[in-house]
Design an enzyme around this catalytic site. Structure first.
Site, PDB file in Angstrom:
ATOM      1  N   TYR A  52      -3.890 -47.361  72.200  1.00 48.02           N
ATOM      2  CA  TYR A  52      -3.779 -48.700  72.781  1.00 48.02           C
ATOM      3  C   TYR A  52      -4.615 -49.712  71.987  1.00 48.02           C
ATOM      4  O   TYR A  52      -4.131 -50.790  71.620  1.00 48.02           O
ATOM      5  CB  TYR A  52      -4.233 -48.648  74.244  1.00 48.02           C
TER       6      TYR A  52
ATOM      7  N   LYS B 164      -3.279 -52.961  69.745  1.00 45.18           N
ATOM      8  CA  LYS B 164      -3.638 -54.353  70.044  1.00 45.18           C
ATOM      9  C   LYS B 164      -4.415 -54.986  68.878  1.00 45.18           C
ATOM     10  O   LYS B 164      -4.267 -56.174  68.622  1.00 45.18           O
ATOM     11  CB  LYS B 164      -4.437 -54.420  71.349  1.00 45.18           C
TER      12      LYS B 164
HETATM   13  N1  LIG Z   1      -3.248 -55.899  83.042  1.00 42.02           N
HETATM   14  C1  LIG Z   1      -4.241 -55.988  82.185  1.00 42.02           C
HETATM   15  O1  LIG Z   1      -5.426 -55.896  82.542  1.00 42.02           O
HETATM   16  C2  LIG Z   1      -3.962 -56.255  80.728  1.00 42.02           C
HETATM   17  C3  LIG Z   1      -5.058 -56.559  79.914  1.00 42.02           C
HETATM   18  C4  LIG Z   1      -4.823 -56.809  78.573  1.00 42.02           C
HETATM   19  C5  LIG Z   1      -3.542 -56.769  78.061  1.00 42.02           C
HETATM   20  N2  LIG Z   1      -2.490 -56.450  78.879  1.00 42.02           N
HETATM   21  C6  LIG Z   1      -1.153 -56.411  78.293  1.00 42.02           C
HETATM   22  O2  LIG Z   1      -0.307 -57.234  79.046  1.00 42.02           O
HETATM   23  C7  LIG Z   1       1.047 -56.813  78.868  1.00 42.02           C
HETATM   24  C8  LIG Z   1       1.699 -56.731  80.238  1.00 42.02           C
HETATM   25  O3  LIG Z   1       1.060 -55.704  80.975  1.00 42.02           O
HETATM   26  P1  LIG Z   1       0.878 -55.748  82.554  1.00 42.02           P
HETATM   27  O4  LIG Z   1      -0.541 -55.481  82.836  1.00 42.02           O
HETATM   28  O5  LIG Z   1       1.510 -56.947  83.101  1.00 42.02           O
HETATM   29  O6  LIG Z   1       1.635 -54.423  83.001  1.00 42.02           O
HETATM   30  P2  LIG Z   1       3.129 -54.157  83.507  1.00 42.02           P
HETATM   31  O7  LIG Z   1       3.282 -52.699  83.555  1.00 42.02           O
HETATM   32  O8  LIG Z   1       3.390 -54.957  84.713  1.00 42.02           O
HETATM   33  O9  LIG Z   1       4.012 -54.772  82.328  1.00 42.02           O
HETATM   34  C9  LIG Z   1       4.352 -54.061  81.175  1.00 42.02           C
HETATM   35  C10 LIG Z   1       5.861 -54.101  81.056  1.00 42.02           C
HETATM   36  O10 LIG Z   1       6.255 -53.574  79.790  1.00 42.02           O
HETATM   37  C11 LIG Z   1       7.471 -52.910  80.012  1.00 42.02           C
HETATM   38  N3  LIG Z   1       7.830 -51.976  78.955  1.00 42.02           N
HETATM   39  C12 LIG Z   1       7.267 -50.769  78.668  1.00 42.02           C
HETATM   40  N4  LIG Z   1       7.958 -50.171  77.688  1.00 42.02           N
HETATM   41  C13 LIG Z   1       8.962 -51.011  77.339  1.00 42.02           C
HETATM   42  C14 LIG Z   1      10.012 -50.955  76.400  1.00 42.02           C
HETATM   43  N5  LIG Z   1      10.194 -49.886  75.595  1.00 42.02           N
HETATM   44  N6  LIG Z   1      10.868 -52.003  76.323  1.00 42.02           N
HETATM   45  C15 LIG Z   1      10.712 -53.065  77.129  1.00 42.02           C
HETATM   46  N7  LIG Z   1       9.759 -53.176  78.053  1.00 42.02           N
HETATM   47  C16 LIG Z   1       8.882 -52.149  78.159  1.00 42.02           C
HETATM   48  C17 LIG Z   1       7.288 -52.215  81.342  1.00 42.02           C
HETATM   49  O11 LIG Z   1       8.518 -51.822  81.904  1.00 42.02           O
HETATM   50  C18 LIG Z   1       6.537 -53.259  82.146  1.00 42.02           C
HETATM   51  O12 LIG Z   1       7.416 -54.079  82.878  1.00 42.02           O
HETATM   52  C19 LIG Z   1       0.980 -55.495  78.123  1.00 42.02           C
HETATM   53  O13 LIG Z   1       1.257 -55.738  76.750  1.00 42.02           O
HETATM   54  C20 LIG Z   1      -0.470 -55.063  78.307  1.00 42.02           C
HETATM   55  O14 LIG Z   1      -0.908 -54.243  77.270  1.00 42.02           O
HETATM   56  C21 LIG Z   1      -2.692 -56.211  80.198  1.00 42.02           C
END
Ligand SMILES: NC(=O)c1ccc[n+]([C@@H]2O[C@H](COP(=O)([O-])OP(=O)(O)OC[C@H]3O[C@@H](n4cnc5c(N)ncnc54)[C@H](O)[C@@H]3O)[C@@H](O)[C@H]2O)c1
Length: 277
Positions: free
Chosen positions: A173, A177
């Protein structure tokens, strides 16, 4: 007239309730943009189980909620592992709404986490291929469309605090990133002459579906209760709370607005001050 009236946005990984993609889509729609909600849609094998992904039903629910609130939205399945699927989502957007002004590469997986000695290639590849290669496909096909139509555009990558520092137990991960920072900066260099601004948002923690999994995983790993884990997290954050999806959506709305006209190649922390570089 709202700030994004007449603009068209495509967001990957936006089909999961409580997710950052859903929040960004709803905010951009509220600000006047037509939004295309995309997600993987169906469970696919052990790495993309139903409990972790945005389903077609959820995608359609989010579209219905946006329309009910007076916004413009459509949904299409897009698996970011597949370049053709990403290309098709861009084509769908243009067919549906006539153009593409904003691309948000947001799809990500953060639940295949283990220490390096136990990490196998299959999981490493899945994380890198969704979180980094998927953003490359999104950037490439969105930029092609933006260049062809003229008038510039905005590309936003959802990176992470994990783009700025290491986290034990999350090598794939963190690497994906950090790589996304490199992609953001290089895209900004290549597309500046086309007035395409490319920036990344680096959240620390939001309790989305993914965030909730991480809270449970890392509290168990550290032998803490869920509350102890959350309290310890909040104590490290100068503003004393974890992020909200609306905090990330507000940054996305700013980056899409004319007020961010002179910003490109930036990887912006939205972390309550926890990350400062
Ligand atoms: N929630 C946090 O604390 C946080 C912090 C930093 C970064 N992020 C990043 O934010 C982004 C969104 O994450 P989130 O926390 O909203 O989680 P989330 O699980 O709600 O969203 C992630 C989405 O990515 C989709 N996904 C996974 N594999 C896929 C594929 N092959 N094709 C298309 N879609 C796919 C999932 O179905 C899901 O809907 C991610 O990139 C995550 O790494 C989240």
């Amino acid at each position: 007239m709202s700030t994004l009236t007449g603009k068209v946005a495509l967001i990957t990984g936006a089909g999961r309730h409580k997710g950052l993609g859903e929040a960004m889509a709803k905010r951009l729609a509220k600000d006047g943009a037509a939004v295309v909600i995309t997600d993987i849609g169906v469970a696919k094998g052990p790495q993309f189980e139903k409990q972790h992904i945005g389903t077609s039903d959820e995608m359609n629910e989010i579209v219905a909620e946006i329309r009910k609130a007076g916004g413009k939205a459509a949904a299409v399945v897009c698996d970011v592992l597949d370049e053709k699927s990403v290309e098709a989502a861009v084509a769908f957007t243009v067919k549906e709404f006539g153009r593409l002004d904003i691309m948000i590469n947001n799809a990500g997986i953060g639940y295949l986490m283990t220490d390096i000695l136990s990490l196998d290639q299959k999981d490493w590849d899945a994380v890198l291929n969704v979180n980094l290669r998927g953003c490359f496909f999104g950037t490439k096909h969105a930029a092609k469309q933006m260049i062809a139509q003229g008038g510039g555009g905005r590309i936003i990558n959802t990176a992470s605090q994990a783009a700025k520092r290491g986290f034990a137990g999350a090598a794939a991960y963190v690497s994906s990133k950090h790589g996304l920072v490199g992609l953001t900066r290089t895209s900004a260099l290549e597309f500046g002459k086309h007035a395409i601004r490319v920036n990344a948002i680096c959240p620390n923690h939001v309790t989305t579906g993914l965030g909730d999994w991480q809270n449970k995983h890392f509290s168990a790993l550290g032998g803490q209760t869920h509350d102890q884990y959350m309290d310890a997290m909040r104590s490290r954050i100068p503003l004393g709370r974890e992020g909200r999806a609306s905090d990330i959506a507000a940054m996305a709305a700013f980056l899409c607005s004319d007020d961010a006209d002179y910003l490109t190649g930036q990887c912006l922390d939205v972390s309550g001050g926890e990350e400062m570089h």
